[in-house]
Structures are given as structure tokens and as C-alpha cells.
Design a protein around this motif. Structure first.
Motif, PDB file in Angstrom:
ATOM      1  N   GLN A 186       0.811  -1.222   0.000  1.00 48.58           N
ATOM      2  CA  GLN A 186       0.000   0.000   0.000  1.00 48.58           C
ATOM      3  C   GLN A 186       0.846   1.276   0.000  1.00 48.58           C
ATOM      4  N   ILE A 187       1.999   1.233   0.656  1.00 49.56           N
ATOM      5  CA  ILE A 187       2.889   2.400   0.684  1.00 49.56           C
ATOM      6  C   ILE A 187       4.263   1.963   0.189  1.00 49.56           C
ATOM      7  N   LEU A 188       4.730   2.622  -0.859  1.00 52.76           N
ATOM      8  CA  LEU A 188       6.047   2.305  -1.418  1.00 52.76           C
ATOM      9  C   LEU A 188       7.003   3.447  -1.111  1.00 52.76           C
ATOM     10  N   VAL A 189       8.031   3.158  -0.311  1.00 54.79           N
ATOM     11  CA  VAL A 189       9.070   4.138   0.006  1.00 54.79           C
ATOM     12  C   VAL A 189      10.194   3.935  -1.010  1.00 54.79           C
ATOM     13  N   SER A 190      10.515   4.972  -1.752  1.00 52.17           N
ATOM     14  CA  SER A 190      11.415   4.777  -2.891  1.00 52.17           C
ATOM     15  C   SER A 190      12.329   5.978  -3.118  1.00 52.17           C
ATOM     16  N   THR A 191      13.401   5.722  -3.855  1.00 57.84           N
ATOM     17  CA  THR A 191      14.210   6.816  -4.398  1.00 57.84           C
ATOM     18  C   THR A 191      13.555   7.235  -5.717  1.00 57.84           C
ATOM     19  N   THR A 192      14.254   7.980  -6.523  1.00 60.02           N
ATOM     20  CA  THR A 192      13.664   8.474  -7.777  1.00 60.02           C
ATOM     21  C   THR A 192      13.621   7.421  -8.879  1.00 60.02           C
ATOM     22  N   VAL A 193      13.868   6.147  -8.552  1.00 63.03           N
ATOM     23  CA  VAL A 193      13.796   5.102  -9.590  1.00 63.03           C
ATOM     24  C   VAL A 193      12.388   4.991 -10.164  1.00 63.03           C
ATOM     25  N   VAL A 194      11.377   5.514  -9.468  1.00 61.23           N
ATOM     26  CA  VAL A 194      10.006   5.460  -9.981  1.00 61.23           C
ATOM     27  C   VAL A 194       9.664   6.692 -10.816  1.00 61.23           C
ATOM     28  N   GLU A 195      10.673   7.518 -11.094  1.00 56.66           N
ATOM     29  CA  GLU A 195      10.414   8.804 -11.762  1.00 56.66           C
ATOM     30  C   GLU A 195       9.773   8.633 -13.129  1.00 56.66           C
ATOM     31  N   VAL A 196      10.159   7.612 -13.863  1.00 58.24           N
ATOM     32  CA  VAL A 196       9.609   7.394 -15.204  1.00 58.24           C
ATOM     33  C   VAL A 196       9.225   5.925 -15.379  1.00 58.24           C
ATOM     34  N   GLY A 197       8.308   5.691 -16.301  1.00 55.90           N
ATOM     35  CA  GLY A 197       7.979   4.329 -16.690  1.00 55.90           C
ATOM     36  C   GLY A 197       7.155   3.540 -15.701  1.00 55.90           C
ATOM     37  N   VAL A 198       6.607   4.187 -14.685  1.00 53.67           N
ATOM     38  CA  VAL A 198       5.810   3.489 -13.670  1.00 53.67           C
ATOM     39  C   VAL A 198       4.356   3.954 -13.781  1.00 53.67           C
TER      40      VAL A 198
END
Length: 345
Positions: A193-205
Motif C-alpha cells: 500500500q505504501i512504497l518508500v522509494s528513491t527516484t527510480v520510480v520517476e519514469v515508466g511506472v
């Protein structure tokens, strides 16, 4: 055929052979496509998605892999029109500035670190309604040299704050590809439900069910990057929200983030980003800083630059003829006023 840097050596060799022989017609891949070991039989078309993530020399090297191939470059990061004319003056420019149907504008807020408890309550409310959330941190793990929240510790902290029925996981670029894919698949299925992430999700998600994007230490990111991160929510039919946590007390940081707070228009944001960071050296390799024009200023002389670019296109298309006398006058002008002044053109 697919070609990526993470493939095994044998798989790469097989792909190289198929590419060089022409056995395959379409090659899809990462930066691995521009390595010296890749030889194309007859490269005629290059399509570069998210082109701003490629360096200047990298974009040039892929074009040199063929004999003047057709080039299409695509980016979800808006580029100010004046800069686009200068950067891509030899290309036709198409702009898509409308949202897909049935999408609601994202609601934004810029807050200090003392707002976190309220943000957590709001995220919990969204999760109870069946929605999901991203929380972005600038670093992977704790470092004394770098101030700011880190993904691993932040994830542990949240697990002690939120009720146990809310599943919280982290994602970062140092993880193995298989693990990253597993995490994203589970997030897409609402198993997380909650995804803690770096900027790897910036594109293509693309997870339409995610409605909250909370960015820690937002002052440490560029405006274009923040706009991209914000674009991970608002992709479905639900109202979405972006919370920028400003850990800085400086006036400059607040002014920057207020630009995002009051606008979802990527082109307006790109213009402000240009003014703040400088455009860089688009004919060289610098990615930011002042553009070192000798006679013009990209801001105050924007209309002149555009007129010059349009005139060049009209001359090249044959709409305007330049006589030999005019060419001679231009040469004399350059000799007298330009080269004699010691300027580099």
C-alpha cells in the motif's frame, strides 16, 4: 531483440550477432544499444524515449551508429519553446499539452517537516479507501556526509507508525533487477500500500490506483524531476495529491517549491526551471549553468532567437533567396565586428 546491460555474456553475443547480420529488424534496449560492441547492419531509425536521461554525447553516439538515420526523440519533461528551437532547430517539434480524458488535476501542497503526522493520517485515510501512496526519499541509506531522509530507515520508521494491516516496502536502484520487478509487481497488485522509494520510480511506472505522492526533502530535487515524480499519481479516475516536504528554511527553496505548488503545467515549470538553473551548454556537454552566448541572452532576446531560427528554416526551404552580394556583406560584417572583437562563434 532485447539488449540490456544486465544480460548474460552469452545472451549479449547472440543479440550482437543477430543485430549485425540483420536477422532482427527492431532492437529495443537500454544504454547498451550505444556500446562500441554493437554493430548495426543498416540502422535507419532511432527512437529515444525519455531522451533527457541520456547525456549529450550518448545521444550523438547512437545517431552515428547508422548512415544518417531518422531520429525521433521523446520526453515527458517539458522543454521551454525557445530552448527547444535552439536545441532541436533541425527537428520538427510536436507538443502534447493535454491530459488524457477523465483525469483530475493533482492537488498540491508545500509544507514543513512538522506537517508529517498530518500527512501520515491523510495517507492512512487514502489506504482505507483502497488507494496507495508513494513516499520519495533522496538517498538509499544513512550517510553522515548527506543530509536528508533515506529509504531504508524511513521505511522502518513508517512500519512503527502505520497499523500492521498496511503493507510498507522500499525500492531503490541498488536492488537487483528481479527484486525491483517483484516489488513493483506487488505494488501494482495493491499487495503493497505504501512504497518508500528513491527516484527510480520517476519514469515508466504506471499504477492508476496510487493517489498520494509525498516527497521528503523536496528542496533537494530539481523542478523538472519533482514534476516527473508528481506525474506518478493522477493516472487514474481518482483525485490525487502531491505533498512536498520542505526541510529547508531558506527563502530560495520555498520560492522554488511554490512554483510547483501553484502549477501543474509542465511548460510553465520548465520555464521557471530554466531561469533558476540555467539551460546548460546544449552544444557541448554541460547540463546546467549559463548558456554562453556571446551576443545574445536567451531570456531577453528570445523573440530575436526565434526569428533567426525561422529565417534560417525559410532560407533552407528556398522561400528566401540570399544573393551573392548579401553573402559578401555578411562576410564583411562578420570579419569587421565579430572576428576582430576576438569572439568565438
Amino acid at each position: 531483440v532485447l539488449l540490456t546491460g544486465s544480460m548474460k555474456a552469452k545472451e549479449k553475443r547472440e543479440a550482437y550477432a543477430k543485430i549485425e547480420s540483420g536477422e532482427v529488424s527492431i532492437i529495443i534496449g537500454t544504454h547498451a544499444l550505444i556500446q562500441d560492441s554493437v554493430n548495426y547492419k543498416n540502422l535507419a531509425l532511432v527512437i529515444t524515449d525519455e531522451q533527457h536521461r541520456f547525456g549529450v554525447r550518448q545521444r550523438e553516439s547512437i545517431a552515428n551508429k547508422g548512415s544518417m538515420p531518422h531520429i525521433i526523440v521523446m520526453s515527458a519533461t517539458p522543454i521551454p519553446r525557445t530552448l527547444a528551437i535552439i536545441m532541436y532547430g533541425d527537428l520538427d517539434i510536436s507538443i502534447i499539452d493535454e491530459l488524457p480524458a477523465n483525469r483530475l488535476p493533482i492537488k498540491n501542497c508545500v509544507v514543513g517537516t512538522n506537517y508529517r503526522p498530518n500527512a501520515y493520517k491523510f495517507i492512512e485515510q487514502q489506504v482505507v479507501q483502497g488507494r496507495q501512496a508513494y513516499i520519495i526519499c533522496p538517498t538509499v541509506e544513512f550517510s553522515e556526509a548527506i543530509e536528508g531522509e533515506n529509504v531504508i530507515d524511513y521505511c522502518d520508521t513508517l512500519k512503527n507508525i502505520f497499523p500492521p494491516y498496511i503493507n510498507i516496502e522500499y525500492l531503490h536502484g541498488k536492488m537487483k533487477p528481479a527484486m525491483k520487478n517483484e516489488i513493483m509487481d506487488r505494488f501494482a497488485k495493491n499487495e503493497i500500500q505504501i512504497l518508500v522509494s528513491t527516484t527510480v520510480v520517476e519514469v515508466g511506472v504506471n499504477v492508476p490506483n496510487a493517489t498520494v505522492m509525498m516527497i521528503e526533502n523536496a528542496e533537494r530535487f530539481g523542478l523538472a524531476g519533482l514534476h516527473q515524480l508528481r506525474g506518478r499519481v493522477g493516472r487514474g479516475k481518482y483525485q490525487s495529491y502531491c505533498i512536498f516536504i520542505n526541510a529547508s528554511e531558506t527563502k530560495k527553496a520555498s520560492e522554488r517549491l511554490e512554483i510547483l505548488n501553484h502549477s501543474n503545467n509542465g511548460f510553465e515549470i520548465a520555464n521557471e526551471d530554466l531561469k533558476l538553473r540555467g539551460p546548460g551548454d546544449f552544444f557541448g556537454v554541460r547540463q546546467s549553468g549559463d548558456m554562453e552566448f556571446k551576443l545574445g541572452d536567451i531570456y531577453s532576446d528570445a523573440s530575436i532567437l526565434k526569428t533567426a531560427a525561422d529565417m534560417v528554416n525559410r532560407i533552407e526551404d528556398g522561400e528566401i533567396e540570399v544573393s551573392d552580394v548579401e553573402k559578401q556583406r555578411l562576410d564583411e560584417y562578420i570579419d569587421k565586428y565579430i572576428y576582430s572583437s576576438g569572439l568565438n562563434i
